[in-house]
Design an enzyme around this catalytic site. Structure first.
Site, PDB file in Angstrom:
ATOM      1  N   ASP A 100      -8.345 -16.595  -0.942  1.00  0.00           N
ATOM      2  CA  ASP A 100      -8.365 -17.911  -0.045  1.00  0.00           C
ATOM      3  C   ASP A 100      -9.306 -17.710   1.218  1.00  0.00           C
ATOM      4  O   ASP A 100     -10.276 -18.568   1.231  1.00  0.00           O
ATOM      5  CB  ASP A 100      -7.072 -18.116   0.686  1.00  0.00           C
ATOM      6  CG  ASP A 100      -5.974 -18.072  -0.341  1.00  0.00           C
ATOM      7  OD1 ASP A 100      -6.133 -18.798  -1.565  1.00  0.00           O
ATOM      8  OD2 ASP A 100      -4.628 -17.692  -0.155  1.00  0.00           O
ATOM      9  N   HIS A 135      -7.034  -4.222  -8.607  1.00  0.00           N
ATOM     10  CA  HIS A 135      -6.441  -3.688  -7.487  1.00  0.00           C
ATOM     11  C   HIS A 135      -7.048  -3.708  -6.007  1.00  0.00           C
ATOM     12  O   HIS A 135      -6.372  -4.198  -5.016  1.00  0.00           O
ATOM     13  CB  HIS A 135      -6.533  -1.841  -7.766  1.00  0.00           C
ATOM     14  CG  HIS A 135      -5.842  -1.280  -6.510  1.00  0.00           C
ATOM     15  ND1 HIS A 135      -4.417  -1.491  -6.234  1.00  0.00           N
ATOM     16  CD2 HIS A 135      -6.295  -0.260  -5.630  1.00  0.00           C
ATOM     17  CE1 HIS A 135      -4.128  -0.620  -5.238  1.00  0.00           C
ATOM     18  NE2 HIS A 135      -5.001   0.179  -4.755  1.00  0.00           N
ATOM     19  N   ALA A 193       0.881  -1.198   0.019  1.00  0.00           N
ATOM     20  CA  ALA A 193      -0.002   0.116   0.032  1.00  0.00           C
ATOM     21  C   ALA A 193       0.848   1.357   0.076  1.00  0.00           C
ATOM     22  O   ALA A 193       1.587   1.458   0.930  1.00  0.00           O
ATOM     23  CB  ALA A 193      -0.929  -0.052   1.203  1.00  0.00           C
ATOM     24  N   ARG A 213     -11.551   6.558  -8.573  1.00  0.00           N
ATOM     25  CA  ARG A 213     -10.794   5.733  -9.396  1.00  0.00           C
ATOM     26  C   ARG A 213     -11.707   4.867 -10.551  1.00  0.00           C
ATOM     27  O   ARG A 213     -11.230   4.481 -11.617  1.00  0.00           O
ATOM     28  CB  ARG A 213     -10.490   4.499  -8.466  1.00  0.00           C
ATOM     29  CG  ARG A 213      -9.161   5.007  -7.403  1.00  0.00           C
ATOM     30  CD  ARG A 213      -8.761   3.744  -6.746  1.00  0.00           C
ATOM     31  NE  ARG A 213      -7.467   4.158  -5.980  1.00  0.00           N
ATOM     32  CZ  ARG A 213      -6.968   3.694  -4.876  1.00  0.00           C
ATOM     33  NH1 ARG A 213      -7.457   2.520  -4.631  1.00  0.00           N
ATOM     34  NH2 ARG A 213      -6.061   3.948  -4.443  1.00  0.00           N
ATOM     35  N   GLU A 249      -5.810  12.495  -2.462  1.00  0.00           N
ATOM     36  CA  GLU A 249      -5.860  11.747  -3.500  1.00  0.00           C
ATOM     37  C   GLU A 249      -7.378  11.746  -4.153  1.00  0.00           C
ATOM     38  O   GLU A 249      -8.015  12.739  -3.647  1.00  0.00           O
ATOM     39  CB  GLU A 249      -5.815  10.387  -3.097  1.00  0.00           C
ATOM     40  CG  GLU A 249      -4.264  10.133  -2.330  1.00  0.00           C
ATOM     41  CD  GLU A 249      -3.988   8.588  -1.958  1.00  0.00           C
ATOM     42  OE1 GLU A 249      -5.011   7.721  -1.857  1.00  0.00           O
ATOM     43  OE2 GLU A 249      -3.156   8.170  -1.484  1.00  0.00           O
ATOM     44  N   GLY A 297      -0.171   4.758  -1.042  1.00  0.00           N
ATOM     45  CA  GLY A 297      -0.694   6.108  -0.658  1.00  0.00           C
ATOM     46  C   GLY A 297      -0.848   6.387   0.766  1.00  0.00           C
ATOM     47  O   GLY A 297      -0.132   7.455   1.376  1.00  0.00           O
ATOM     48  N   ARG A 349     -14.457   2.119  -3.504  1.00  0.00           N
ATOM     49  CA  ARG A 349     -13.550   2.313  -2.431  1.00  0.00           C
ATOM     50  C   ARG A 349     -12.853   3.747  -2.407  1.00  0.00           C
ATOM     51  O   ARG A 349     -12.365   4.336  -3.736  1.00  0.00           O
ATOM     52  CB  ARG A 349     -12.610   1.390  -1.942  1.00  0.00           C
ATOM     53  CG  ARG A 349     -11.647   2.027  -0.936  1.00  0.00           C
ATOM     54  CD  ARG A 349     -10.666   0.924  -0.668  1.00  0.00           C
ATOM     55  NE  ARG A 349      -9.546   0.741  -1.891  1.00  0.00           N
ATOM     56  CZ  ARG A 349      -8.387   1.076  -1.649  1.00  0.00           C
ATOM     57  NH1 ARG A 349      -7.730   1.632  -0.622  1.00  0.00           N
ATOM     58  NH2 ARG A 349      -7.450   0.844  -2.826  1.00  0.00           N
ATOM     59  N   HIS A 376      -7.255  -0.115 -10.537  1.00  0.00           N
ATOM     60  CA  HIS A 376      -6.304   0.909 -10.018  1.00  0.00           C
ATOM     61  C   HIS A 376      -6.258   1.677 -11.560  1.00  0.00           C
ATOM     62  O   HIS A 376      -5.712   0.811 -12.306  1.00  0.00           O
ATOM     63  CB  HIS A 376      -5.075   0.554  -9.559  1.00  0.00           C
ATOM     64  CG  HIS A 376      -4.553   1.990  -8.731  1.00  0.00           C
ATOM     65  ND1 HIS A 376      -3.959   2.947  -9.578  1.00  0.00           N
ATOM     66  CD2 HIS A 376      -4.418   2.534  -7.424  1.00  0.00           C
ATOM     67  CE1 HIS A 376      -3.502   3.745  -8.676  1.00  0.00           C
ATOM     68  NE2 HIS A 376      -3.682   3.765  -7.701  1.00  0.00           N
TER      69      HIS A 376
END
Length: 517
Positions: free
Chosen positions: A219, A348, A46, A287, A115, A48, A383, A240
């Site tokens: 999983d 992403h 990660a 995004r 962002e 950002g 998100r 992304h």
């Protein structure tokens, strides 16, 4: 093995819970199972940061909540959004106490970033390797607690539920631990636990082209699905917008959203800056919009990628802020002073997952989920950037609080050993690799950024053939990690496709051309 708390996954979600519960109850044991090295997780990659409201003069909880709700496109749980946003400062304080370091400016205050989708500067970060720094601090803290045992290179195969135990008479499914493969010696053993937490990360490898590490094979979601837990919102796969384009098509290096927040422009091969044509926020749109815009540009041009232009930026400040990205570009012979970065959208983040309540409880007794494998209601259809690390911190804390207030009873059940009688060590690794490549190509081509009912229905038919072949192999073969991962990815792909077909309106990160009125 028997433990009080079994945690599957060693990222920010699993380690935060483990540290908190182990500190509060030094007489209780915590076992953390992780299938690679202990520090290998989506958290580690990660870049950002963590979205937290700190500058109360310019920012506010209300603004952060509103930005999250807008990004989620009407499908967020507003109560959960408020809960997560308002807990941010307290969770940051804990990270600082545990030794995590974040960048500060000349005045000694946090150097807050901005962002896509955020209306204010509120991203707390450590250079462009925030996740790496948080993972380092959490592991360091975990190693100081003698009642935490971390088992690297151990793969959780399946959850143990009523299905495995004959004498459990209950209509309600309960979890009693997990069957675990020691990848070093091939031994499969049982970890019996009063409480199991799935913190197993994302699903990026289902698509092949992904910003996730190779361990992100869904999983935990697949195990929970097979155990009959409720899985929700799997159609909302976030791509992304700006992963470094590599012709070989391998896992992609992430060019952080914060680079666009810093002022970089997206251009097509002719140098045209196209994002203002799609959204008033241009490169700082959320995004889903940026990814769909790039996808539209690529479909119009037939090109394989677009470009991110940083040549007009203060390069000294850029290098100080994004040293990892700058050096990675140099490795690929891209000089950001003069060259544009070739970028393409890549799988992403998953906004859906195992359905949980505010305490991280799943629909199965004694089973909790946290982090990217969970569906909390925070993200809705899309998100907001840098909300995921915050979500993991807050829900790990909520699960800890729940356990502190609700003592679980010891589970008096006898769990049978793993039965692999009649299976053989497979010599057919080519079948695993072939089916994996087929699955990933299927998901990219038929279940990507822009979908259609025709492609989704064809995807189901192709997936059924892959499923049958892999299940035959699974029944005949001794367990291997690669075979289990492939089986898990097939389960995840099935969920994504089926839930995509069920959605009749386009929201956030989900776009189906047949839903356009």
């Amino acid at each position: 093995m028997t433990t009080d708390y079994l945690v599957i996954g060693s990222g920010i979600a699993g380690l935060t819970f483990s540290v908190k519960i182990a500190e509060k109850y030094p007489d209780r044991t915590v076992v953390v199972v992780t299938k690679a090295n202990e520090d290998e997780s989506n958290t580690k990659y990660a870049q950002g940061g963590v979205a937290i409201v700190l500058n109360k003069e310019e920012d506010s909880f209300k603004k952060h909540i509103n930005d999250t709700l807008i990004a989620g496109d009407g499908l967020c749980d507003k109560d959960i959004v408020e809960l997560v946003v308002k807990e941010g400062p307290d969770r940051l304080e804990e990270l600082l106490l545990w030794g995590a370091n974040f960048d500060v400016n000349d005045s000694g205050k946090f150097d807050l970033g901005k962002e896509g989708g955020h209306s204010e500067y509120r991203i707390v970060h450590h250079k462009d390797i925030t996740g790496f720094e948080i993972e380092r601090a959490l592991l360091s803290k975990a190693h100081q607690l003698p009642n935490i045992s971390i088992l690297p290179h151990h793969f959780a195969i399946d959850l143990v539920t009523n299905h495995h135990i004959k004498d459990v008479q209950s209509d309600k499914i309960s979890c009693f631990g997990a069957y675990v493969l020691n990848q070093k010696n091939g031994e499969i053993f049982t970890i019996k636990s009063n409480n199991t937490l799935l913190a197993s990360g994302g699903i990026g490898c289902v698509y092949g082209h992904t910003t996730n590490p190779i361990i992100a094979t869904g999983d935990g979601i697949a195990m929970a699905y097979r155990a009959k837990a409720h899985i929700k919102d799997m159609e909302f796969v976030q791509f992304h917008p700006t992963a470094l384009y590599e012709a070989k098509g391998e896992s992609s290096f992430l060019i952080s959203e914060a680079v666009r927040g810093f002022g970089a422009y997206l251009r097509n091969k002719n140098g045209y800056r196209f994002m203002p044509d799609y959204d008033d926020r241009a490169e700082l749109a959320s995004r889903d919009i940026v990814s769909q815009s790039i996808d539209s540009e690529l479909k119009k041009s037939g090109e394989s990628h677009v470009f991110l232009d940083c040549t007009h930026l203060d390069m000294e400040a850029f290098i100080n802020h994004f040293p990892n990205i700058y050096n990675k570009c140099l490795e690929h012979h891209i000089d950001l002073n003069t060259d544009w970065i070739p970028v393409v959208p890549a799988s992403h983040y998953l906004c859906g997952g195992i359905d949980v309540d505010k305490n991280g409880k799943t629909t199965i007794n004694n089973l909790f989920a946290c982090g990217e494998c969970s569906r909390t209601g925070l993200h809705g259809a899309n998100r907001l950037a840098s909300n995921s690390l915050l979500e993991a911190l807050v829900f790990a804390h909520n699960i800890f609080k729940y356990h502190a207030e609700n003592q679980s009873k010891a589970l008096e059940v006898a769990i049978p050993d793993w039965n692999d009688e009649g299976t053989v060590i497979t010599q057919e690794h080519i079948l695993i690799q072939h089916n994996l490549k087929q699955l990933q190509a299927l998901m990219r081509d038929y279940v990507g950024i822009v979908r259609s009912n025709k492609r989704l229905k064809r995807a189901i038919k192709h997936l059924d053939l892959i499923y049958e072949e892999v299940e035959d192999l699974y029944r005949e073969s001794k367990i291997t990690t690669s075979l289990c991962e492939l089986r898990n990815m097939i389960n995840v792909a099935h969920l994504i496709i089926r839930q995509s077909l069920d959605r009749k309106e386009n929201k956030g990160g989900y776009f189906n051309i047949d839903n356009v009125k």
